[in-house]
Design a protein around this motif. Structure first.
Motif, PDB file in Angstrom:
ATOM      1  N   THR A  10     -28.062 -84.189  32.195  1.00 10.05           N
ATOM      2  CA  THR A  10     -27.188 -84.369  33.381  1.00 10.05           C
ATOM      3  C   THR A  10     -25.919 -83.797  32.646  1.00 10.05           C
ATOM      4  N   GLY A  11     -24.801 -83.079  33.424  1.00  7.59           N
ATOM      5  CA  GLY A  11     -23.765 -82.794  32.738  1.00  7.59           C
ATOM      6  C   GLY A  11     -23.924 -81.588  31.484  1.00  7.59           C
ATOM      7  N   ALA A  12     -24.864 -80.815  32.040  1.00  2.84           N
ATOM      8  CA  ALA A  12     -25.392 -79.837  30.778  1.00  2.84           C
ATOM      9  C   ALA A  12     -24.336 -78.795  30.894  1.00  2.84           C
ATOM     10  N   SER A  14     -21.282 -78.116  29.767  1.00  2.40           N
ATOM     11  CA  SER A  14     -20.258 -77.950  28.871  1.00  2.40           C
ATOM     12  C   SER A  14     -20.581 -79.045  28.034  1.00  2.40           C
ATOM     13  N   GLY A  15     -19.625 -79.152  26.749  1.00  2.01           N
ATOM     14  CA  GLY A  15     -19.368 -80.158  25.925  1.00  2.01           C
ATOM     15  C   GLY A  15     -20.609 -80.931  25.309  1.00  2.01           C
ATOM     16  N   ILE A  16     -20.677 -82.208  25.393  1.00  8.61           N
ATOM     17  CA  ILE A  16     -21.801 -83.014  24.861  1.00  8.61           C
ATOM     18  C   ILE A  16     -23.283 -82.525  25.397  1.00  8.61           C
ATOM     19  N   GLY A  17     -23.274 -82.347  26.708  1.00  9.11           N
ATOM     20  CA  GLY A  17     -24.365 -82.085  27.584  1.00  9.11           C
ATOM     21  C   GLY A  17     -25.174 -80.690  27.137  1.00  9.11           C
ATOM     22  N   ALA A  35     -25.895 -79.701  36.481  1.00  8.00           N
ATOM     23  CA  ALA A  35     -24.599 -79.910  36.708  1.00  8.00           C
ATOM     24  C   ALA A  35     -24.098 -79.302  37.791  1.00  8.00           C
ATOM     25  N   ARG A  36     -22.878 -79.359  38.231  1.00  7.15           N
ATOM     26  CA  ARG A  36     -22.477 -78.789  39.514  1.00  7.15           C
ATOM     27  C   ARG A  36     -22.157 -77.259  39.282  1.00  7.15           C
ATOM     28  N   ARG A  37     -21.695 -76.769  38.061  1.00  8.52           N
ATOM     29  CA  ARG A  37     -21.560 -75.331  37.482  1.00  8.52           C
ATOM     30  C   ARG A  37     -22.752 -74.923  37.038  1.00  8.52           C
ATOM     31  N   ASN A  78     -28.404 -89.203  30.576  1.00  9.53           N
ATOM     32  CA  ASN A  78     -27.535 -89.714  31.368  1.00  9.53           C
ATOM     33  C   ASN A  78     -26.010 -89.429  30.592  1.00  9.53           C
ATOM     34  N   ASN A  79     -25.567 -88.027  30.693  1.00 13.19           N
ATOM     35  CA  ASN A  79     -24.564 -87.522  30.067  1.00 13.19           C
ATOM     36  C   ASN A  79     -23.157 -87.330  31.142  1.00 13.19           C
ATOM     37  N   ALA A  80     -23.419 -86.972  32.343  1.00 13.36           N
ATOM     38  CA  ALA A  80     -22.662 -86.348  33.230  1.00 13.36           C
ATOM     39  C   ALA A  80     -21.577 -87.520  33.394  1.00 13.36           C
ATOM     40  N   THR A 103     -19.002 -91.070  39.420  1.00 13.80           N
ATOM     41  CA  THR A 103     -19.623 -90.373  38.576  1.00 13.80           C
ATOM     42  C   THR A 103     -20.439 -90.744  37.434  1.00 13.80           C
ATOM     43  N   ASN A 104     -19.376 -91.818  36.635  1.00 12.64           N
ATOM     44  CA  ASN A 104     -20.199 -92.490  35.682  1.00 12.64           C
ATOM     45  C   ASN A 104     -21.035 -93.372  35.985  1.00 12.64           C
ATOM     46  N   VAL A 105     -20.816 -94.283  36.851  1.00 13.16           N
ATOM     47  CA  VAL A 105     -21.615 -95.455  37.244  1.00 13.16           C
ATOM     48  C   VAL A 105     -22.606 -95.036  38.464  1.00 13.16           C
ATOM     49  N   VAL A 130     -24.924 -91.716  27.770  1.00 17.17           N
ATOM     50  CA  VAL A 130     -23.970 -91.665  26.676  1.00 17.17           C
ATOM     51  C   VAL A 130     -22.612 -92.286  27.490  1.00 17.17           C
ATOM     52  N   THR A 131     -22.390 -93.429  26.891  1.00 21.63           N
ATOM     53  CA  THR A 131     -21.186 -94.307  27.450  1.00 21.63           C
ATOM     54  C   THR A 131     -20.148 -93.813  26.361  1.00 21.63           C
ATOM     55  N   SER A 132     -19.251 -94.725  25.807  1.00 19.73           N
ATOM     56  CA  SER A 132     -18.266 -94.311  25.111  1.00 19.73           C
ATOM     57  C   SER A 132     -17.938 -95.621  24.113  1.00 19.73           C
ATOM     58  N   ILE A 133     -17.161 -95.568  23.218  1.00 15.32           N
ATOM     59  CA  ILE A 133     -16.300 -96.599  22.527  1.00 15.32           C
ATOM     60  C   ILE A 133     -15.404 -97.170  23.497  1.00 15.32           C
ATOM     61  N   LEU A 174     -22.438 -94.352  21.805  1.00 14.05           N
ATOM     62  CA  LEU A 174     -21.093 -94.672  22.292  1.00 14.05           C
ATOM     63  C   LEU A 174     -20.059 -93.743  21.460  1.00 14.05           C
ATOM     64  N   PRO A 175     -19.957 -92.602  21.665  1.00 11.81           N
ATOM     65  CA  PRO A 175     -19.117 -91.819  20.834  1.00 11.81           C
ATOM     66  C   PRO A 175     -17.523 -91.904  20.854  1.00 11.81           C
ATOM     67  N   GLY A 176     -17.049 -91.851  19.710  1.00  8.12           N
ATOM     68  CA  GLY A 176     -15.233 -91.859  19.996  1.00  8.12           C
ATOM     69  C   GLY A 176     -14.897 -90.632  20.257  1.00  8.12           C
TER      70      GLY A 176
HETATM   71  P1  NAP Z   1     -16.865 -82.228  29.356  1.00  5.36           P
HETATM   72  O1  NAP Z   1     -17.220 -81.175  28.421  1.00  5.36           O
HETATM   73  O2  NAP Z   1     -15.996 -82.407  30.139  1.00  5.36           O
HETATM   74  O3  NAP Z   1     -18.503 -82.523  30.140  1.00  5.36           O
HETATM   75  C1  NAP Z   1     -18.562 -83.295  31.470  1.00  5.36           C
HETATM   76  C2  NAP Z   1     -19.914 -82.806  32.112  1.00  5.36           C
HETATM   77  O4  NAP Z   1     -20.066 -83.505  33.113  1.00  5.36           O
HETATM   78  C3  NAP Z   1     -19.676 -81.526  32.576  1.00  5.36           C
HETATM   79  O5  NAP Z   1     -20.977 -80.581  32.077  1.00  5.36           O
HETATM   80  C4  NAP Z   1     -19.660 -81.627  34.079  1.00  5.36           C
HETATM   81  O6  NAP Z   1     -20.208 -80.344  34.587  1.00  5.36           O
HETATM   82  C5  NAP Z   1     -20.624 -82.739  34.045  1.00  5.36           C
HETATM   83  N1  NAP Z   1     -20.182 -83.496  35.509  1.00  5.36           N
HETATM   84  C6  NAP Z   1     -18.811 -84.129  35.728  1.00  5.36           C
HETATM   85  N2  NAP Z   1     -18.913 -84.292  36.963  1.00  5.36           N
HETATM   86  C7  NAP Z   1     -20.359 -84.215  37.521  1.00  5.36           C
HETATM   87  C8  NAP Z   1     -21.108 -84.475  38.674  1.00  5.36           C
HETATM   88  N3  NAP Z   1     -20.273 -84.923  39.932  1.00  5.36           N
HETATM   89  N4  NAP Z   1     -22.177 -84.195  38.808  1.00  5.36           N
HETATM   90  C9  NAP Z   1     -22.939 -83.514  37.694  1.00  5.36           C
HETATM   91  N5  NAP Z   1     -22.245 -83.047  36.620  1.00  5.36           N
HETATM   92  C10 NAP Z   1     -21.110 -83.527  36.357  1.00  5.36           C
HETATM   93  O7  NAP Z   1     -16.992 -83.697  28.489  1.00  5.36           O
HETATM   94  P2  NAP Z   1     -17.853 -84.403  27.553  1.00  5.36           P
HETATM   95  O8  NAP Z   1     -16.893 -85.074  26.199  1.00  5.36           O
HETATM   96  O9  NAP Z   1     -19.062 -83.485  26.884  1.00  5.36           O
HETATM   97  O10 NAP Z   1     -18.331 -85.626  28.309  1.00  5.36           O
HETATM   98  C11 NAP Z   1     -19.645 -85.943  28.358  1.00  5.36           C
HETATM   99  C12 NAP Z   1     -19.977 -87.408  28.502  1.00  5.36           C
HETATM  100  O11 NAP Z   1     -19.435 -88.070  27.154  1.00  5.36           O
HETATM  101  C13 NAP Z   1     -19.237 -88.077  29.463  1.00  5.36           C
HETATM  102  O12 NAP Z   1     -20.014 -89.121  30.069  1.00  5.36           O
HETATM  103  C14 NAP Z   1     -18.083 -88.597  28.924  1.00  5.36           C
HETATM  104  O13 NAP Z   1     -17.261 -89.972  29.360  1.00  5.36           O
HETATM  105  C15 NAP Z   1     -18.616 -88.969  27.516  1.00  5.36           C
HETATM  106  N6  NAP Z   1     -17.701 -89.315  26.223  1.00  5.36           N
HETATM  107  C16 NAP Z   1     -16.878 -88.237  25.988  1.00  5.36           C
HETATM  108  C17 NAP Z   1     -15.924 -88.413  24.851  1.00  5.36           C
HETATM  109  C18 NAP Z   1     -15.006 -87.451  24.271  1.00  5.36           C
HETATM  110  O14 NAP Z   1     -14.339 -87.716  23.378  1.00  5.36           O
HETATM  111  N7  NAP Z   1     -15.103 -86.260  24.974  1.00  5.36           N
HETATM  112  C19 NAP Z   1     -15.998 -89.747  24.072  1.00  5.36           C
HETATM  113  C20 NAP Z   1     -17.024 -90.769  24.477  1.00  5.36           C
HETATM  114  C21 NAP Z   1     -17.796 -90.396  25.582  1.00  5.36           C
HETATM  115  P3  NAP Z   1     -19.719 -79.835  36.042  1.00  5.36           P
HETATM  116  O15 NAP Z   1     -18.230 -79.935  36.099  1.00  5.36           O
HETATM  117  O16 NAP Z   1     -20.415 -78.507  35.965  1.00  5.36           O
HETATM  118  O17 NAP Z   1     -20.526 -80.786  36.923  1.00  5.36           O
END
Ligand code: NAP
Length: 246
Positions: A10-12, A14-17, A35-37, A78-80, A103-105, A130-133, A174-176
């Motif tokens: 999920t949330g694939a 961009s980014g980690i997904g 994902a939505r996009r 579960n990454n979104a 979104t997260n919960v 994917v939670t977080s620190i 749990l990423p930083g």
């Molecule tokens: P990101 O690049 O902003 O990616 C977030 C992803 O979540 C996007 O693909 C987005 O896709 C998706 N998303 C958001 N709302 C959504 C919805 N309603 N339905 C489906 N998908 C949704 O940021 P990221 O860093 O890769 O984040 C991924 C996860 O890692 C998150 O859970 C974040 O809390 C966690 N995390 C991030 C960090 C960090 O420093 N970056 C650290 C710890 C944990 P669409 O917008 O296309 O829907």
């Protein structure tokens, strides 16, 4: 030739997904990207021979339609999720809090419930969340996000006990600090403010996190990596990091 196991990310878009979708495809999974996009998911799906399906985890109908498109599932990531805002509790924005909790919960709850029957039926399921620190301790101006990530982590950690005796592993990642669109989303598109988060630091990349997820997913079935905390070398806690002087 045997059919590859199916992984849902999920949330694939961009980014980690997105990085995780690529890493899991390299590890031999057929990846379903949600994902939505969905256009972005479709581009990555084309590259890795996966499948893109539109998914809004905050919408019950969207999750039901997504699950109906995934009859088989061995691995769910579960990454979104994400953060919105950076204010003290006294100035908290309720809409931002609602977005973070929805979104997260609730999103993680919905997708997990919807795919659990298929994960169990696979005989060797795995849920990676994917939670977080931010799920480990509070930090100033972060209560909405730390609260949501703690709640998401509790959901995941509770399942670890509830599913004992069933063929499903559970891994919490749990990423930083990871450089993605995370901070851009948190600060409402303010690029300068987002860049400031990573100033003077070599943050983790999305690929660094994806590597760890793929490692956890490819251990033998009896090996459960429960929690993996990963941070840049220069980061000790969410708000304590060493920055090279500019
Ligand atoms: P990101 O690049 O902003 O990616 C977030 C992803 O979540 C996007 O693909 C987005 O896709 C998706 N998303 C958001 N709302 C959504 C919805 N309603 N339905 C489906 N998908 C949704 O940021 P990221 O860093 O890769 O984040 C991924 C996860 O890692 C998150 O859970 C974040 O809390 C966690 N995390 C991030 C960090 C960090 O420093 N970056 C650290 C710890 C944990 P669409 O917008 O296309 O829907």
């Amino acid at each position: 030739m045997s059919t590859p196991p199916v992984a849902v990310v999920t949330g694939a878009s961009s980014g980690i997904g997105a990085a995780t979708a690529r890493a899991l495809a390299s590890a031999g999974f057929h990846v379903v990207l949600g994902a939505r996009r969905v256009d972005r998911c479709a581009e990555i799906a084309k590259e890795i021979d996966g499948t893109a399906v539109r998914l809004d985890v905050t919408d019950a109908e969207s999750v039901a339609a997504f699950a109906a498109a995934v009859p088989e599932c061995r691995l769910l990531v579960n990454n979104a999720g994400g953060a919105k805002g950076f204010e003290p509790v006294a100035e908290a924005d309720e809409e931002d809090w609602r977005w973070m909790f929805e979104t997260n919960v609730i999103g993680t709850l919905r997708v997990t419930k919807a795919l659990l029957p298929a994960l169990l039926a696979s005989g060797d399921g795995h849920i990676v969340t994917v939670t977080s620190i931010a799920a480990l301790e509070p930090y100033d101006n972060g209560a909405g996000y730390t609260g949501a990530k703690h709640a998401q982590a509790m959901l995941h950690r509770t399942l670890r006990g509830e599913l004992l005796g069933q063929p499903v592993r559970l891994t919490e990642i749990l990423p930083g600090m990871v450089e993605t669109d995370f901070s851009l989303v948190r600060f409402g598109g303010d690029q300068a403010r987002a860049d400031e988060v990573y100033r003077g630091i070599t943050p983790l990349t999305a690929d660094d996190v994806a590597d760890v997820i793929a490692f956890a997913a490819t251990r033998p079935s009896h090996v459960n990596l429960d929690q993996i905390v990963l941070k840049p070398r220069a980061q000790a806690t969410p708000m304590r990091a060493y920055r090279e002087p500019s």
